[in-house]
Design a protein around this motif. Structure first.
Motif, mmCIF file in Angstrom:
data_model
loop_
_atom_site.group_PDB
_atom_site.id
_atom_site.type_symbol
_atom_site.label_atom_id
_atom_site.label_comp_id
_atom_site.label_asym_id
_atom_site.label_seq_id
_atom_site.Cartn_x
_atom_site.Cartn_y
_atom_site.Cartn_z
ATOM 1 N N SER A 445 82.256 54.715 62.813
ATOM 2 C CA SER A 445 81.870 54.621 64.105
ATOM 3 C C SER A 445 81.805 53.041 64.424
ATOM 4 N N ASP A 446 82.241 52.307 63.479
ATOM 5 C CA ASP A 446 82.365 50.782 63.877
ATOM 6 C C ASP A 446 83.531 50.755 65.036
ATOM 7 N N MET A 447 83.237 49.704 65.972
ATOM 8 C CA MET A 447 84.314 49.730 66.871
ATOM 9 C C MET A 447 85.474 48.736 66.707
ATOM 10 N N ASN A 448 85.218 48.204 65.439
ATOM 11 C CA ASN A 448 86.492 47.482 64.790
ATOM 12 C C ASN A 448 87.329 48.057 64.330
ATOM 13 N N HIS A 449 87.340 49.509 64.039
ATOM 14 C CA HIS A 449 88.049 50.446 63.249
ATOM 15 C C HIS A 449 89.543 49.862 63.971
ATOM 16 N N PRO A 450 90.563 49.751 63.139
ATOM 17 C CA PRO A 450 91.858 49.566 64.049
ATOM 18 C C PRO A 450 92.332 50.506 64.975
ATOM 19 N N LEU A 451 92.160 51.791 64.923
ATOM 20 C CA LEU A 451 92.494 52.781 65.656
ATOM 21 C C LEU A 451 91.711 52.693 67.028
ATOM 22 N N LEU A 452 90.460 52.424 67.081
ATOM 23 C CA LEU A 452 89.656 52.267 68.111
ATOM 24 C C LEU A 452 90.096 50.914 68.845
ATOM 25 N N LYS A 453 90.595 49.944 68.238
ATOM 26 C CA LYS A 453 90.722 48.518 68.681
ATOM 27 C C LYS A 453 92.062 48.861 69.553
ATOM 28 N N GLN A 454 93.123 49.479 68.850
ATOM 29 C CA GLN A 454 94.202 49.800 69.658
ATOM 30 C C GLN A 454 94.227 50.587 70.916
ATOM 31 N N LEU A 455 93.171 51.555 70.813
ATOM 32 C CA LEU A 455 92.851 52.565 71.742
ATOM 33 C C LEU A 455 92.200 51.463 73.074
ATOM 34 N N MET A 456 91.367 50.590 72.673
ATOM 35 C CA MET A 456 90.888 50.019 73.573
ATOM 36 C C MET A 456 91.619 49.042 74.393
ATOM 37 N N LEU A 457 92.681 48.476 73.472
ATOM 38 C CA LEU A 457 93.815 47.421 74.066
ATOM 39 C C LEU A 457 94.904 48.157 74.847
ATOM 40 N N ASN A 458 95.276 49.247 74.493
ATOM 41 C CA ASN A 458 96.546 49.758 74.776
ATOM 42 C C ASN A 458 96.300 51.208 75.894
ATOM 43 N N ALA A 459 95.037 51.885 75.599
ATOM 44 C CA ALA A 459 94.911 52.910 76.357
ATOM 45 C C ALA A 459 93.279 52.644 76.884
ATOM 46 N N PRO A 460 93.046 51.642 77.643
ATOM 47 C CA PRO A 460 91.460 51.510 78.079
ATOM 48 C C PRO A 460 90.656 52.823 78.568
ATOM 49 N N GLY A 461 91.594 53.358 79.508
ATOM 50 C CA GLY A 461 90.914 54.680 80.180
ATOM 51 C C GLY A 461 90.567 55.515 79.022
ATOM 52 N N THR A 462 91.487 55.945 78.163
ATOM 53 C CA THR A 462 91.083 56.864 77.170
ATOM 54 C C THR A 462 90.025 56.457 76.177
ATOM 55 N N TYR A 463 90.038 55.148 76.018
ATOM 56 C CA TYR A 463 88.765 54.578 74.990
ATOM 57 C C TYR A 463 87.561 54.861 75.724
ATOM 58 N N HIS A 464 87.364 54.489 77.030
ATOM 59 C CA HIS A 464 86.113 54.702 77.842
ATOM 60 C C HIS A 464 85.885 56.031 77.903
ATOM 61 N N HIS A 465 86.887 56.983 78.152
ATOM 62 C CA HIS A 465 86.528 58.361 78.120
ATOM 63 C C HIS A 465 86.024 58.885 76.795
ATOM 64 N N SER A 466 86.587 58.307 75.546
ATOM 65 C CA SER A 466 86.312 58.506 73.921
ATOM 66 C C SER A 466 84.635 58.267 74.045
ATOM 67 N N LEU A 467 84.398 57.087 74.527
ATOM 68 C CA LEU A 467 82.929 56.570 74.201
ATOM 69 C C LEU A 467 81.946 57.755 74.925
ATOM 70 N N ILE A 468 82.308 57.740 76.207
ATOM 71 C CA ILE A 468 81.506 58.741 76.816
ATOM 72 C C ILE A 468 81.173 60.224 76.238
ATOM 73 N N VAL A 469 82.595 60.597 75.893
ATOM 74 C CA VAL A 469 82.523 61.955 75.163
ATOM 75 C C VAL A 469 81.755 61.922 73.615
ATOM 76 N N GLY A 470 81.853 60.865 73.289
ATOM 77 C CA GLY A 470 81.240 60.657 71.993
ATOM 78 C C GLY A 470 79.488 60.640 72.057
ATOM 79 N N HIS A 471 79.268 60.016 73.416
ATOM 80 C CA HIS A 471 77.703 60.058 73.505
ATOM 81 C C HIS A 471 76.956 61.480 74.233
ATOM 82 N N LEU A 472 78.037 62.107 74.861
ATOM 83 C CA LEU A 472 77.785 63.363 75.432
ATOM 84 C C LEU A 472 77.650 64.462 74.195
ATOM 85 N N ALA A 473 78.456 64.460 73.233
ATOM 86 C CA ALA A 473 78.444 65.233 71.918
ATOM 87 C C ALA A 473 77.438 64.890 70.955
#
Length: 696
Positions: A445-473
């Motif tokens: 769950s560390d946000m410094n995971h390489p995949l999550l960092k790539q998601l934040m830089l290259n697909a910020p909309g998906t990154y924000h969506h994933s964060l909210i989905v994670g908290h909802l779940a």
């Protein structure tokens, strides 16, 4: 009834052996060492003095009288008499050979050793070169008070003929100025040497004759009696015939087999998800077998070192099973291993009780651990349980206080040791058996995971969506008793497949128009559906756990990409075509198999749909969530994840609460004044009456 020896046998008399060791400890030999630093300091002092002599040398420009006066004022020379000074000025200055002979005599004297007057008659000395220790007497060394004669003898030997007695005496005076006591008591060498002597003591072996009385009727049982009886038991085991031994082994194997059958049946009835997993079954059996093997080893070693028996490795299996498999299974397995351990220790009920109590505490304290450091606390709790249970059992059975405390300390150490063993084993077991613990999930769950960092830089909309989905779940999973941490981490990683083509997903379009406007609906559907396969490939590349991969595969189940299906149907109507198949617009699945992934499916759909609400009032949010969840139910997407209708209702309420708070209304702030408005406002304030500028 008296207890007599059934046959002749040998046993190690621990008390007599310890008595011999105590006798050696009481006769502790004092070890002395020669301090070479004192010799080095003395030699340096002599050479420095000799060097200064050269500077005081009389010559054409420095009269003899002036040189002599300088030597008498020297820090070293001021302690010498006039005869010695005159001798040094006439014969010594510039004579390097004489200097080396003086140093040689000093070296020989100090190497032999100079002792104090009150040293013991005999003692041990450590050789500074080979560090060997040998016994000596004080006559082997010099005393400072009578060392003059020894130095004069050595000087005569090295100087040869041509030197008068008074001259040699003067040189002896120079050497004596730097002679110091250099033989000192060495505490560390004394302890080391005496410990070695104690450890070399051979154990006292006593032969018990056949029929010899071991214990009288009514006599108080002591530790010595127990050791003799244990030695007789071990000898009996060695003397057993092959058939008897085979019967014993067969009985133990039958009991172990029975317990394995009981455990498998328990899994089949109450934990089918573990029963159906070959890797988890294999892990369980390996942990049980390793624990039994460790117990057998500790009991075997305990014959010679009784305290090792109380390390109690049963807690290792209890903690590992509770963390990686299930708490109920950990408790059940602890009971079985405890019973087997008691049988292995000669049907010892006390051993069973101690092992089971520590194992159960280990299982209880391991539940919910999310940090490896928390395992130390679990080990401390297990150790404390062993300490108390061993103390209580020992008080019931009787024993010497020191021996009881020794057993308790070993038990406490065993509890702590089990925690360190689990810490060492856990990462390897997680990797080999593809089981993610809460500890591993927290690291993911560390946000410094390489995949999550790539998601934040290259697909910020998906990154924000994933964060909210994670908290909802996470919130929904907590409400229905699922694993909230697993649900959150699955939410973070469920859409990593969108990294391959982030611009084809609505949340990443950035008001640049949709790329799907120029594509055929079937092609658009293919691109959207492919993010699941791309996500699985990325998860394999980064070695994500199987539970995360399952979430990526199953979070859409076999649902339909409805938007592009409708577009394809409309286009087909215009073109009078009937070739549209629903299956071409569905994800390949499988459907969610766990509660966490079922929750993730609903959270993903709900969060995405919430972005399209123009006026997200609580009523609209609730209606939207109900429609989406109802659609998933009617489409049979949640049929395989064990969520009940009551749990789904609770999940919907959690979603409503979180999204309502996320889209809560805010007050409208006025626009800032421009310069002209500010100026006009200032003039109005200046021209107004004082009473109008005050408050109520």
């Amino acid at each position: 009834m008296n207890i007599n020896a059934r046959f002749g046998f040998e046993y190690i008399d621990t008390e007599s052996t310890e008595a011999l060791k105590d006798e050696l400890r009481n006769k502790a030999h004092r070890v002395y060492s020669i301090d070479n630093k004192i010799y080095s300091t003395g030699e340096s002092t002599l050479r420095t003095f000799f060097a200064r002599l050269y500077s005081y040398k009389a010559g054409d420009h420095i009269p003899l009288m002036e040189s002599t006066l300088k030597l008498k004022e020297d820090p070293f020379g001021k302690f010498l008499d006039d005869e010695t000074i005159n001798l040094l000025m006439k014969k010594f200055v510039g004579n390097k050979d004489l200097e080396e002979k003086i140093i040689q005599v000093f070296h020989e004297t100090m190497t032999k050793g100079v002792v104090r007057e009150d040293i013991e008659e005999s003692f041990f000395i450590k050789n500074p070169e080979n560090r060997k220790i040998k016994p000596v007497t004080r006559n082997n060394f010099y005393y400072k008070r009578n060392i003059n004669n020894k130095i004069i003898e050595k000087l005569k030997k090295v100087l040869g003929h041509g030197w008068k007695e008074d001259q040699i005496g003067s040189l002896s005076q120079v050497i004596q100025r730097v002679i110091k006591e250099n033989v000192f008591y060495d505490e560390y060498a004394t302890k080391t040497y005496n410990d070695e002597l104690v450890n070399k003591v051979e154990p006292v072996v006593i032969f018990i004759q056949e029929g010899e009385r071991i214990l009288l009727k009514g006599e108080k049982v002591k530790l010595k009696h127990l050791r003799i009886l244990e030695a007789q038991r071990q000898e009996l085991l060695r003397r057993k015939s092959g058939l008897e031994h085979a019967f014993s082994i067969t009985g133990l194997i039958l009991l172990i087999t029975l317990f394995f059958i009981l455990e498998i049946e328990y899994l089949r009835r109450f934990l089918p998800e573990i029963f159906s997993s070959n890797s988890r079954l294999l892990l369980l059996e390996i942990l049980v077998l390793i624990t039994l093997a460790l117990m057998a080893i500790s009991l075997r070693v305990g014959i010679y070192f009784p305290m090792v028996t109380y390390l109690m490795p049963i807690s290792i299996a209890s903690i590992m099973i509770a963390i990686m498999l299930d708490i109920k299974l950990a408790c059940f397995t602890t009971l079985l291993i405890g019973v087997l351990g008691g049988l292995m220790k000669g049907q010892s009920f006390y051993y069973q009780l101690i092992g089971i109590s520590g194992g159960l505490v280990g299982a209880y304290t391991a539940v919910g651990i999310r940090k490896r450091s928390q395992l130390i606390k679990a080990g401390f709790a297990v150790g404390l349980t062993y300490f108390i249970s061993i103390f209580a059992v020992s008080m019931l059975s009787g024993g010497m206080p020191f021996y009881i405390m020794q057993k308790c300390i070993w038990g406490f150490s065993g509890g702590l040791l089990s925690a360190f063993v689990v810490i060492a084993l856990l990462p390897a077991v997680e990797m080999l058996f593809q089981i993610t613990t809460d500890i591993g999930l927290l690291e993911l769950s560390d946000m410094n995971h390489p995949l999550l960092k790539q998601l934040m830089l290259n697909a910020p909309g998906t990154y924000h969506h994933s964060l909210i989905v994670g908290h909802l779940a996470e919130s929904a999973a907590e409400a229905v008793g699922a694993n909230p941490l697993l649900a959150r981490v699955q939410g973070y990683f469920h859409d990593i497949g969108k990294l391959n083509k982030p611009e084809y997903f609505t949340e990443n379009e950035w008001n640049m128009g949709s790329r799907h406007d120029t594509l055929n609906p079937s092609m658009s559907s293919l691109i959207i559906i492919s993010h699941v396969k791309d996500g699985v490939d990325l998860a394999a590349k980064y070695r994500l756990n199987r539970q995360i991969v399952n979430a990526i595969q199953q979070h859409h189940g076999m649902s339909m990409v409805y938007f592009f299906y409708r577009r394809a149907v409309e286009r087909a109507k215009k073109e009078n075509s009937n070739g549209i198949q629903q299956d071409d617009f569905r994800y390949s699945g499988p459907k969610p198999h766990t509660k966490e992934i079922g929750i993730l499916m609903m959270a993903d759909a709900v969060e995405a749909a919430s972005r399209s609400l123009s006026n997200p009032t609580p009523a609209r949010i609730e209606n939207m969530i109900s429609e989406i969840v109802q659609g998933r139910l009617l489409d049979a997407q949640l049929n395989e994840c064990d969520l009940t209708l009551r749990e789904i209702d609770i999940i919907k309420k959690r979603f409503v609460y979180i999204l309502t708070t996320q889209f809560h209304s805010r007050i409208s702030y006025p626009e800032p004044l421009n310069e002209k408005e500010k100026k006009n406002g200032k003039n109005e304030n200046t021209n107004s009456k004082p009473s109008e500028n005050t408050g109520n």
